[in-house]
Design a protein around this motif. Structure first.
Motif, mmCIF file in Angstrom:
data_model
loop_
_atom_site.group_PDB
_atom_site.id
_atom_site.type_symbol
_atom_site.label_atom_id
_atom_site.label_comp_id
_atom_site.label_asym_id
_atom_site.label_seq_id
_atom_site.Cartn_x
_atom_site.Cartn_y
_atom_site.Cartn_z
ATOM 1 N N GLN A 248 -3.606 -21.947 10.793
ATOM 2 C CA GLN A 248 -4.759 -22.156 9.910
ATOM 3 C C GLN A 248 -5.589 -23.352 10.362
ATOM 4 O O GLN A 248 -6.818 -23.311 10.337
ATOM 5 C CB GLN A 248 -4.295 -22.343 8.465
ATOM 6 N N GLU A 249 -4.906 -24.421 10.799
ATOM 7 C CA GLU A 249 -5.630 -25.583 11.309
ATOM 8 C C GLU A 249 -6.472 -25.190 12.513
ATOM 9 O O GLU A 249 -7.595 -25.665 12.680
ATOM 10 C CB GLU A 249 -4.632 -26.662 11.743
ATOM 11 N N ASN B 177 -9.748 -23.852 11.528
ATOM 12 C CA ASN B 177 -10.688 -24.903 11.126
ATOM 13 C C ASN B 177 -11.224 -25.656 12.331
ATOM 14 O O ASN B 177 -12.424 -25.905 12.450
ATOM 15 C CB ASN B 177 -9.993 -25.908 10.196
ATOM 16 N N GLU C 49 -13.945 -24.074 14.456
ATOM 17 C CA GLU C 49 -15.325 -24.182 13.966
ATOM 18 C C GLU C 49 -15.942 -25.480 14.461
ATOM 19 O O GLU C 49 -17.104 -25.500 14.891
ATOM 20 C CB GLU C 49 -15.317 -24.181 12.437
ATOM 21 N N ASP D 119 -5.423 -33.241 17.597
ATOM 22 C CA ASP D 119 -6.061 -31.957 17.289
ATOM 23 C C ASP D 119 -6.038 -31.047 18.504
ATOM 24 O O ASP D 119 -5.836 -29.836 18.379
ATOM 25 C CB ASP D 119 -7.498 -32.185 16.816
#
Lengths: 593, 103
Positions: free
Chosen positions: A465-466, A469, A472, A486
């Motif tokens: 799910q990360e 995000n 994007e 990240d």
């Protein structure tokens, strides 16, 4: 019974008058060819009959005779490894009788082969009291399935005579002394397809059905006795997902209903299944499979019946105490058959022309799935797991069939055309699919596999799910704007996607993954993350970590091709990884904490 | 809120800054330079001065902080005179910020 006269023919729908004796859902013989039909509507003495065969050549004035019985299936030895059409006519017998590869109308066959001799072994003795649902004997139907002969519903009494030996299905095998005198029984039971077989008690299903498909077992598990839907656009791989589960699922009996899909897909099943060996029993998986075929060129009304025929057979095996899985490919074609009949009946259409009762019909089908204790003095625990493919036009799942299905089933495997185009198979979208059994299955696997299972699944899902995000952000401002942590998350997510979720159904090793191997693989990928995170904390740069682990990451990617017998190799990769990253940290001149 | 300024470089170049109260990290080789800069960054020094010769030794480390607000890494000449790379960096950053070279 009084003979009716046809007054109207509209495709598979025939209207006849003079039918005041008949009841709704009675089976009728229509026309001089005696086509099989079922009454689906009665208005006064006019009956609307859906005919399960081609209706060309019949016209007004032809006779209609009601049999006075509802549409039923024959249940008994001989079901396994057979292929039936939608109203349980065996297709191989049919071919011999009709002398044609296609369905010829007016051919009457019996469902179960009458001439085969079965070895019957009683499990009760003369003088025993039996009630409905009790097992009175066993027939070894195939090498892996012992067919249990049960006392039919609504009967109880004392066994008067019972014999061991070889019998044909219609031979009397036992006699019961009941309240209304002696009754002789053979091995066949009849059951109307539209009524669920009675059970003593319904249970809450908890045990997962292991399918050997990593994305299914790990992220979106289905339980034995649960229901799942596989919606997806054309070419996304619905049929392959269904076939894979039929092949590798750990159900004891598999009923495969090919409902309105291409005939070649059933041919694939017929070609592949006999060659595949069930890892649990060592026998061909055909030895536990029943096929029901109503391919796209077969009569549309029989499509409507095929689903019910399938689930009734499934319930029969459930009553014996087996775990049964029924696959229906695809329920959309079945709903379209309902729509066609509804249109011809001139009913008021609902959404997209589907009948207003579409939702309740779909619910009726899926609600027959479940885990249950059967009737009888010693109830047996069996389950029916229903897995239905749905083919929403254009892949838009907001259409009525998908939505009505999703209201009932607790597992949703959403197939994605984009993923399929990227050659990511099985193309189950991990972001919008769900399983409401995740908690139960998590608890179960925490005990059965490893106490950290549920936490690991949660962690992997969070990473995915990360990634969505972060993707994007990357699209807006570029990868350079991300922190090293990240970027590591992206790297790990990629590994989960490509090395874990992707699974090649056509590779001998990769096609099936046991739960132990799944655990080790997932743990390895997550270990890469935690080890790398620690290295970053200690001052190593991400680029150094990635560069240093190229070879190891390649081994992680190929861990899915490690055969089941050598899964300890996966643990070895994890150890090597640990050592390698320690080296990288040391090269960075940093101290261990 | 007060934050301190850090400076990384060879001993001779940076020692005078001690008098101004800067955190002085004297380094002699690549490894020390990397550890020194990373440590100051981790301790949230908003500005870190790095002498040009040291910056040349560890381009990877300097690049890591290019896209973050804190710390700002500013190259200064050493006592051996300027190499011009510090000024070049400032010129590049100004060009990126305003769109043309105004220096």
């Amino acid at each position: 019974m009084k003979e009716g006269k046809i007054i109207k023919v509209s495709g598979p729908l025939v209207v006849a008058n003079g039918m005041e004796d008949a009841n709704i859902q009675d089976v009728c013989h229509v026309g001089t060819d005696r086509l099989i039909g079922e009454i689906i509507e009665m208005r006064g003495d006019e009956a609307s009959i859906q005919v399960y065969e081609e209706t060309s050549g019949i016209g007004p004035g032809d006779p209609v005779i009601s049999s006075g019985e509802p549409l039923s299936v024959e249940l008994g030895p001989g079901l396994i490894a057979s292929m039936f059409d939608g109203i349980q006519r065996p297709l191989d017998t049919f071919m011999k009788l009709a002398n044609s590869d296609f369905l010829v109308k007016g051919v009457e066959t019996v469902a179960l082969e009458r001439e085969t001799e079965w070895t019957f072994k009683p499990t009760v003795a003369v003088g025993d009291q039996v009630v409905a649902g009790d097992i009175i004997g066993e027939v070894p139907e195939t090498k892996v399935i012992s067919h249990k002969i049960m006392v039919p519903y609504g009967v109880k009494g004392t066994v008067k005579s019972i014999e061991e030996g070889t019998f044909k299905v219609e031979d009397t095998v036992y006699v019961l002394e009941t309240e209304d005198g002696d009754k002789a029984f053979n091995m066949i039971q009849k059951w109307p397809v539209r009524r669920g077989r009675p059970i003593a008690e319904k249970l809450n299903p908890k045990e997962p059905m292991m399918t050997g498909q990593r994305v299914v077992d790990t992220f979106f598990p289905v339980v034995k006795g649960g229901a799942a839907a596989v919606p997806g656009p054309f070419g996304a791989g619905k049929t392959v997902v269904q076939h894979q589960i039929a092949k590798w699922g750990d159900a004891e009996i598999v009923i495969y209903v090919g409902c309105g899909e291409r005939g070649n897909e059933m041919t694939d099943v017929l070609n592949e299944f006999p060659e595949l060996i069930d890892p649990k029993t060592g026998e061909s998986i055909m030895e536990r499979t029943v096929l029901i075929a109503n391919t796209s060129n077969m009569p549309v009304a029989a499509r409507e019946a095929s689903i019910y025929t399938g689930i009734t057979i499934a319930e029969y095996f459930r009553d014996m105490g087996y775990s049964v899985a029924i696959m229906a490919d695809s329920t959309s074609r079945w709903a379209e058959a309902l729509r066609e009949m509804s249109g011809r009946l001139e009913e008021m259409p609902g959404d997209e022309g589907y009948p207003a009762y579409l939702g309740s019909r779909i619910a009726e089908y899926y609600e027959r799935a479940g885990k249950a204790i059967s009737l009888g003095q010693q109830g047996r625990e069996g389950s029916v797991t229903a897995i239905g493919a749905v083919s929403p036009p254009g892949g838009d799942i907001s259409e009525p069939v998908t939505q009505s299905t999703l209201r009932i089933v607790k597992v949703f495997w959403g197939l994605d055309a984009t993923l399929a185009q990227q050659r990511h198979f099985p193309s189950i979208n991990w972001l919008n699919s769900y399983s409401l059994y995740l908690t139960e299955v998590g608890d179960y696997l925490n005990e059965a596999v490893d106490p950290s299972w549920a936490a690991m699944v949660q962690e992997a899902m969070t990473i995915l799910q990360e990634e969505a995000n972060l993707d994007e952000i990357v699209r807006l401002v570029g990868i350079d704007s991300l922190s090293e942590k990240d970027r590591l998350t992206l790297e790990v997510a990629k590994s989960i996607r490509e090395d874990y979720l992707q699974q090649n159904a056509f590779d001998d090793v990769d096609t099936f993954t046991s739960r132990e191997k799944q655990f080790l693989m997932l743990r390895l990928i997550l270990a890469f993350r935690s080890i790398s995170l620690r290295a970053l904390d200690l001052g190593a740069y991400l680029d150094e970590v990635l560069e240093g682990t190229i070879e190891l990451r390649d081994r992680i990617a190929r861990s899915k091709y490690i055969p089941e017998a050598e899964i300890s190799k996966i643990e070895q990769i994890q150890k090597d990884l640990q050592v390698k990253v320690e080296e990288i940290i040391e090269k960075g001149g940093l101290q261990h904490d | 809120m007060y934050k301190k300024i850090g400076i990384v470089g060879d001993k001779d170049s940076i020692l005078p800054f001690m008098a101004l109260g800067l955190e002085v990290v004297a380094v002699t080789n690549e490894m020390e330079a990397r550890i020194g800069i990373d440590r100051l960054a981790k301790e949230a020094y908003p500005v870190i001065f790095v002498t040009e010769p040291v910056a040349q030794m560890v381009p990877e480390t300097i690049k890591r902080y290019d896209n973050v607000a804190i710390p700002g890494i500013i190259l200064i000449p050493s006592n051996q005179g300027t190499l011009g790379i510090g000024k070049e960096r400032i010129r590049e950053n100004v060009e990126k910020a305003v769109g043309q070279n105004i220096l």
